[in-house]
Design an enzyme around this catalytic site. Structure first.
Site, PDB file in Angstrom:
ATOM      1  N   HIS A 303      47.078  24.137   7.640  1.00  0.00           N
ATOM      2  CA  HIS A 303      47.677  23.138   8.611  1.00  0.00           C
ATOM      3  C   HIS A 303      46.594  22.313   9.312  1.00  0.00           C
ATOM      4  O   HIS A 303      45.770  22.705   9.701  1.00  0.00           O
ATOM      5  CB  HIS A 303      48.495  23.766   9.723  1.00  0.00           C
ATOM      6  CG  HIS A 303      49.460  22.924  10.366  1.00  0.00           C
ATOM      7  ND1 HIS A 303      49.237  21.630  11.199  1.00  0.00           N
ATOM      8  CD2 HIS A 303      51.054  22.740  10.479  1.00  0.00           C
ATOM      9  CE1 HIS A 303      50.229  21.041  11.701  1.00  0.00           C
ATOM     10  NE2 HIS A 303      51.355  21.912  11.138  1.00  0.00           N
ATOM     11  N   ASP A 354      55.877  27.611   8.305  1.00  0.00           N
ATOM     12  CA  ASP A 354      56.835  27.766   7.317  1.00  0.00           C
ATOM     13  C   ASP A 354      56.605  29.031   6.680  1.00  0.00           C
ATOM     14  O   ASP A 354      57.777  29.532   6.191  1.00  0.00           O
ATOM     15  CB  ASP A 354      56.413  26.416   6.123  1.00  0.00           C
ATOM     16  CG  ASP A 354      56.351  25.202   7.000  1.00  0.00           C
ATOM     17  OD1 ASP A 354      57.550  24.449   7.153  1.00  0.00           O
ATOM     18  OD2 ASP A 354      55.203  24.784   7.314  1.00  0.00           O
TER      19      ASP A 354
END
Length: 411
Positions: A303, A354
């Site tokens: 990320h 996720d």
């Protein structure tokens, strides 16, 4: 209550001299107030911080202007969420610590700046149960996001105060939106039960430790600053559209494969890794054949805002490890752990939220699309906070484009 700084403290925070600070005040860039007892002038700390951030953004803007909408400098001011130094804060409170005990309703009350009682005081959704049952029956075979995208606008027609601008009316609509969204995502009846329990009941989750995981997942997903779906929501709200319309737009953006739709790619990754058997070889082969420019080389890893690892994923995976007690759960978790290890060894990347949501779906044997539903329902609380903040701001969001096409007027 605001904290105030002296002139010397404010100048130090801004990295300027005291005379320059006075110049800022004279130009209207900063306000000062007299000390209640004494002759000094004081400066609101939040205003000083805001000006400091603007100055820092201005220094960077010349080099990264072309990346403003692609992980670049901030484009809007907000008091809702801060992502900095690997931490996620909701209104100044650590979201990860909040997720250990709070419900989504409590997180929403914090984000919306209201009392938790706004959920108890809100009226029932003005939708007949028979009509809702009919809609659910017709849409049950659809994916969760497809049901929600259809049923939110249908439900909006039954809501009496959609365009009311007062905070009480907005809160009633906000609560209704979350309840309708929860029922649509889970293909369940409308309910006043806590949102995580609504999902648990619809998905057949009965063990307390598993229900607790759903609660925590909703809270860590509640907001994440100005991501693609939230920016969409703010743009829609800035046009004067009501909360249901803004949330529906956010949901459409969220479903894209480069946003929360990535949970579906992670689910496919789990399946492929299991079929391959040798996880290390599978990850190496996937990296070897991938275009390095594609973010989905290994979906669910890396990320941009968390170079040292997504704290949302860390807390959920840690809780999952503590709650996986049956043999089947431990086996599923062992496979997931092997993927995390292989990916980290090969790329140095850590899992994202996720990945963690998809891991919950797999280990707890939740219905297909449950990871997306957790993300969407949690994030809707943040969307509503941003929509209300944008409505209060009152300005239309209208960026300009830098034209790079042919110019017919050129010689």
């Amino acid at each position: 209550m605001s904290t105030y700084l002296t002139a010397a403290e404010a100048a130090a925070a801004l990295g300027v001299s005291v005379p320059t600070l006075y110049a800022y005040v004279s130009r209207g860039m900063l306000r000062s107030a007299p000390e209640s007892a004494g002759k000094r002038r004081l400066y609101a700390a939040d205003e000083v911080r805001r000006l400091a951030r603007r100055k820092a953004d201005g220094k960077r803007a010349g080099k990264v202007a072309q990346k403003v909408l692609d992980w670049g400098v901030p484009v809007l001011e907000s008091r809702i969420t801060l992502i900095a130094q690997g931490r996620l804060l909701y209104r100044g409170r650590d979201a990860i610590e909040l997720a250990r005990t709070a419900t989504l309703e409590e997180a929403a009350a914090l984000l919306w700046e209201c009392a938790r009682a706004c959920f108890d005081d809100a009226p029932d959704a003005p939708i007949a149960s028979s009509a809702w049952h009919t809609w659910i029956k017709q849409m049950r075979a659809s994916a969760p996001h497809e049901r929600a995208l259809v049923m939110l606008p249908v439900a909006a027609a039954q809501m009496p105060r959609l365009y009311a601008s007062g905070k009480p009316a907005q809160l009633d609509t906000a609560v209704t939106v979350l309840r309708v969204l929860a029922a649509a995502l889970a293909a369940a009846p409308l309910s006043r039960e806590p949102l995580h329990r609504q999902l648990a009941a619809a998905w057949g989750v009965s063990q307390r430790r598993h229900v607790d995981l759903l609660r925590a997942a909703l809270v860590v997903c509640a907001d994440h600053e100005l991501n693609a779906s939230t920016f969409t929501v703010r743009c829609i709200a800035s046009t004067g559209m009501h909360l249901v319309g803004a949330v529906t737009g956010g949901l459409a953006a969220l479903a894209g494969p480069r946003h929360c739709g990535e949970t579906m790619l992670v689910t496919a990754l789990f399946h492929e890794a299991q079929e391959a058997g040798d996880v290390d070889r599978y990850v190496a082969a996937r990296l070897a054949r991938a275009d390095v420019q594609q973010r989905t080389i290994l979906p669910g890893f890396g990320h941009m805002l968390y170079p040292n690892g997504d704290p949302r994923a860390a807390v959920l995976l840690d809780m999952l490890a503590g709650h996986a007690t049956t043999r089947a759960e431990r086996q599923a978790l062992a496979q997931i752990d092997s993927i995390v290890r292989a990916a980290n060894d090969a790329t140095g990347l850590a899992p994202t939220v996720d990945f963690a949501l998809s891991a919950l779906e797999r280990v707890l044997k939740l219905p297909a699309g449950a990871a997306f539903s957790l993300f969407a329902l949690g994030r809707a609380a943040g969307w509503i906070a941003h929509a209300m903040e944008q409505i209060e701001d009152g300005r239309l969001i209208r960026p300009r484009a830098r034209y790079i096409g042919p110019d017919e007027s050129a010689p």
